[in-house]
Design a protein around this motif. Structure first.
Motif, PDB file in Angstrom:
ATOM      1  N   GLU A  39     -21.812 -19.674   6.082  1.00 22.88           N
ATOM      2  CA  GLU A  39     -21.436 -18.478   5.302  1.00 22.88           C
ATOM      3  C   GLU A  39     -22.669 -17.636   4.971  1.00 22.88           C
ATOM      4  O   GLU A  39     -22.625 -16.404   5.029  1.00 22.88           O
ATOM      5  CB  GLU A  39     -20.745 -18.897   3.996  1.00 22.88           C
ATOM      6  CG  GLU A  39     -19.510 -19.755   4.153  1.00 22.88           C
ATOM      7  CD  GLU A  39     -18.412 -19.061   4.928  1.00 22.88           C
ATOM      8  OE1 GLU A  39     -18.505 -17.841   5.160  1.00 22.88           O
ATOM      9  OE2 GLU A  39     -17.472 -19.759   5.335  1.00 22.88           O
ATOM     10  N   ALA A  40     -23.768 -18.306   4.621  1.00 22.42           N
ATOM     11  CA  ALA A  40     -24.981 -17.575   4.243  1.00 22.42           C
ATOM     12  C   ALA A  40     -25.552 -16.798   5.434  1.00 22.42           C
ATOM     13  O   ALA A  40     -26.043 -15.671   5.276  1.00 22.42           O
ATOM     14  CB  ALA A  40     -26.019 -18.549   3.694  1.00 22.42           C
ATOM     15  N   VAL A  41     -25.472 -17.393   6.628  1.00 19.36           N
ATOM     16  CA  VAL A  41     -25.957 -16.692   7.832  1.00 19.36           C
ATOM     17  C   VAL A  41     -25.125 -15.423   8.054  1.00 19.36           C
ATOM     18  O   VAL A  41     -25.674 -14.353   8.368  1.00 19.36           O
ATOM     19  CB  VAL A  41     -25.873 -17.630   9.069  1.00 19.36           C
ATOM     20  CG1 VAL A  41     -26.031 -16.829  10.358  1.00 19.36           C
ATOM     21  CG2 VAL A  41     -26.954 -18.701   8.992  1.00 19.36           C
ATOM     22  N   GLU A  42     -23.807 -15.529   7.865  1.00 20.33           N
ATOM     23  CA  GLU A  42     -22.938 -14.359   8.065  1.00 20.33           C
ATOM     24  C   GLU A  42     -23.259 -13.255   7.053  1.00 20.33           C
ATOM     25  O   GLU A  42     -23.339 -12.075   7.398  1.00 20.33           O
ATOM     26  CB  GLU A  42     -21.466 -14.790   7.967  1.00 20.33           C
ATOM     27  CG  GLU A  42     -21.061 -15.690   9.129  1.00 20.33           C
ATOM     28  CD  GLU A  42     -19.621 -16.189   9.061  1.00 20.33           C
ATOM     29  OE1 GLU A  42     -19.272 -17.020   9.898  1.00 20.33           O
ATOM     30  OE2 GLU A  42     -18.872 -15.743   8.177  1.00 20.33           O
ATOM     31  N   ALA A  43     -23.476 -13.647   5.795  1.00 17.89           N
ATOM     32  CA  ALA A  43     -23.812 -12.651   4.768  1.00 17.89           C
ATOM     33  C   ALA A  43     -25.186 -12.049   5.036  1.00 17.89           C
ATOM     34  O   ALA A  43     -25.388 -10.832   4.892  1.00 17.89           O
ATOM     35  CB  ALA A  43     -23.775 -13.307   3.388  1.00 17.89           C
ATOM     36  N   VAL A  46     -21.596 -10.239   0.651  1.00 24.21           N
ATOM     37  CA  VAL A  46     -22.098 -11.394  -0.099  1.00 24.21           C
ATOM     38  C   VAL A  46     -20.987 -11.994  -0.968  1.00 24.21           C
ATOM     39  O   VAL A  46     -20.841 -13.215  -1.066  1.00 24.21           O
ATOM     40  CB  VAL A  46     -23.325 -11.004  -0.955  1.00 24.21           C
ATOM     41  CG1 VAL A  46     -23.782 -12.156  -1.836  1.00 24.21           C
ATOM     42  CG2 VAL A  46     -24.468 -10.560  -0.054  1.00 24.21           C
ATOM     43  N   LEU A  47     -20.163 -11.112  -1.573  1.00 25.23           N
ATOM     44  CA  LEU A  47     -19.085 -11.604  -2.440  1.00 25.23           C
ATOM     45  C   LEU A  47     -18.074 -12.427  -1.633  1.00 25.23           C
ATOM     46  O   LEU A  47     -17.691 -13.530  -2.041  1.00 25.23           O
ATOM     47  CB  LEU A  47     -18.391 -10.429  -3.128  1.00 25.23           C
ATOM     48  CG  LEU A  47     -17.355 -10.829  -4.180  1.00 25.23           C
ATOM     49  CD1 LEU A  47     -18.011 -11.505  -5.373  1.00 25.23           C
ATOM     50  CD2 LEU A  47     -16.564  -9.623  -4.653  1.00 25.23           C
ATOM     51  N   LEU A  48     -17.649 -11.888  -0.495  1.00 20.70           N
ATOM     52  CA  LEU A  48     -16.622 -12.592   0.295  1.00 20.70           C
ATOM     53  C   LEU A  48     -17.151 -13.922   0.838  1.00 20.70           C
ATOM     54  O   LEU A  48     -16.470 -14.952   0.744  1.00 20.70           O
ATOM     55  CB  LEU A  48     -16.134 -11.713   1.441  1.00 20.70           C
ATOM     56  CG  LEU A  48     -15.041 -10.727   1.063  1.00 20.70           C
ATOM     57  CD1 LEU A  48     -14.645  -9.874   2.254  1.00 20.70           C
ATOM     58  CD2 LEU A  48     -13.806 -11.436   0.513  1.00 20.70           C
ATOM     59  N   GLU A  49     -18.348 -13.902   1.391  1.00 19.95           N
ATOM     60  CA  GLU A  49     -18.906 -15.162   1.903  1.00 19.95           C
ATOM     61  C   GLU A  49     -19.179 -16.120   0.744  1.00 19.95           C
ATOM     62  O   GLU A  49     -19.003 -17.337   0.876  1.00 19.95           O
ATOM     63  CB  GLU A  49     -20.205 -14.905   2.692  1.00 19.95           C
ATOM     64  CG  GLU A  49     -20.090 -13.923   3.854  1.00 19.95           C
ATOM     65  CD  GLU A  49     -19.086 -14.329   4.921  1.00 19.95           C
ATOM     66  OE1 GLU A  49     -18.653 -15.489   4.929  1.00 19.95           O
ATOM     67  OE2 GLU A  49     -18.707 -13.467   5.729  1.00 19.95           O
ATOM     68  N   GLY A  50     -19.593 -15.555  -0.402  1.00 17.83           N
ATOM     69  CA  GLY A  50     -19.848 -16.387  -1.581  1.00 17.83           C
ATOM     70  C   GLY A  50     -18.581 -17.042  -2.108  1.00 17.83           C
ATOM     71  O   GLY A  50     -18.605 -18.199  -2.544  1.00 17.83           O
TER      72      GLY A  50
END
Lengths: 250, 98
Positions: A25-29, A141-145
């Motif tokens: 998720e962090a890589v995508e954000a 960032v919100l969605l991946e978070g």
């Protein structure tokens, strides 16, 4: 100080699952934040990122308290079902990508596309406040978070393993953020699909385990059954990839 | 309205990527819980039904998707062009799913 191997296994599995899932998720954000920052300026991109992180802290604070009030069996059923839906979704997509049915995710291509979209939506000046850039970074960032929160709460809350799951997730987010800041380009060499496949297997196994516990099943060998479930899912999914590859090329 | 619904859709999308698979998974979970609750299943039977059912649902969905892609890829271009807007899938290698 001696480390009890059973305890290490007990805490290590949710920590590793949360780490790998959060890394994806962090890589995508990071891809979106980097593209926005490179094209529209870092001030707005980082402001959107910080605002999203603040919103995530609020979400964790609110849901963390709410979750503490839910009876454990209900929590296990709900969280188990959500984790299973979440994990199966990742596993399905990773299997289809491995079989060549759909394309692999390409961080470089997504980065280029995001840069193009940012360039096309006007220029606010790299040092001025840019609402479009801030909102784009905020949303990503919100969605991946939110996905990271679902994983951490799902894996940690039902089994009283919130601390190791949180440590795993935070470790992944910090590692990706540092790598992205140092490299200043998308982390396209991260084996995203392999990670997604592994995480899909792990999260689905946790989901099956918690749901089973919640409806009154007593898994043989207790928590160690999670590892057996992972092995069964891994074997079945690996066979499925081969079958899907043959079906797609038939 | 769409601006309000978009984030909700995005959050729902975390769990319901493929609707038929999500519904099948939920049906298997509900069936297991009901059968175990009414003592029609004992523990090992319920475990086998739960794990086997989820794996079967996943494999069926993946294979069906692969067959559909194969079917769409091998259709004549004009047929594919008319079928794709309402169809289930894009052809392989036509883009990257997020």
């Amino acid at each position: 100080m001696m480390i009890d191997p059973i305890h290490a296994l007990h805490a290590g599995t949710p920590m590793a699952t949360a780490f790998f899932a959060s890394a994806v998720e962090a890589v995508e954000a990071a891809t979106v934040v980097l593209a926005v920052g490179a094209v529209r300026g870092w001030r707005s991109s980082l402001a959107g990122t910080v605002a999203a992180l603040a919103a995530l802290v609020v979400i964790v604070a609110v849901f963390g308290r709410a979750i503490a009030a839910i009876p454990i069996a209900t929590l296990q059923v709900v969280v188990g079902a959500l984790l299973l839906l979440f994990g199966i979704r990742w596993l399905r997509k990773a299997m289809l990508r491995s079989a060549g049915v759909i394309d692999l995710r390409d961080e470089d291509a997504l980065y280029a596309r995001q840069r193009q979209a940012m360039s096309a939506s006007g220029d606010a000046g790299r040092n001025r406040w840019d609402a479009i850039a801030a909102l784009t970074a905020f949303k990503a960032v919100l969605l991946e978070g939110v996905e990271v929160i679902v994983i951490v709460i799902g894996i940690g809350a039902a089994g009283n393993m919130l601390v190791p799951a949180t440590i795993g997730a935070l470790g992944a987010c910090v590692a990706v953020a540092v790598a992205a800041a140092l490299l200043n380009r998308p982390l396209s060499r991260v084996p995203e699909n392999s990670l997604k496949f592994a995480v899909g297997v792990m999260v689905s196994a946790f989901g099956l385990f918690w749901f089973g516990e919640g409806i009154g099943l007593h898994w043989p060998s207790g928590d160690a059954a999670i590892l057996a479930l992972m092995a069964v899912l891994f074997a079945a999914a690996s066979l499925g990839i081969g079958a899907a590859r043959r079906a797609a090329s038939a | 309205m769409n601006r309000l619904l978009d984030p909700l859709r995005a959050i729902a999308g975390l769990f319901f990527d493929d609707r038929s698979l999500a519904i099948t998974v939920l049906a298997i979970l509900a069936t297991t819980a009901i059968l175990l609750g009414h003592s029609w299943f004992d523990g090992p039977e319920a475990m086998a039904f739960l794990v086997g059912g989820i794996i079967a649902a996943l494999l069926e969905n993946v294979l069906r998707t692969a067959h559909l892609v194969s079917f769409e890829t091998h259709r004549a271009p004009e047929e594919t062009a008319t079928a794709r807007p309402g169809g289930l899938l894009k052809a392989p290698n036509q883009g990257v799913e997020p």
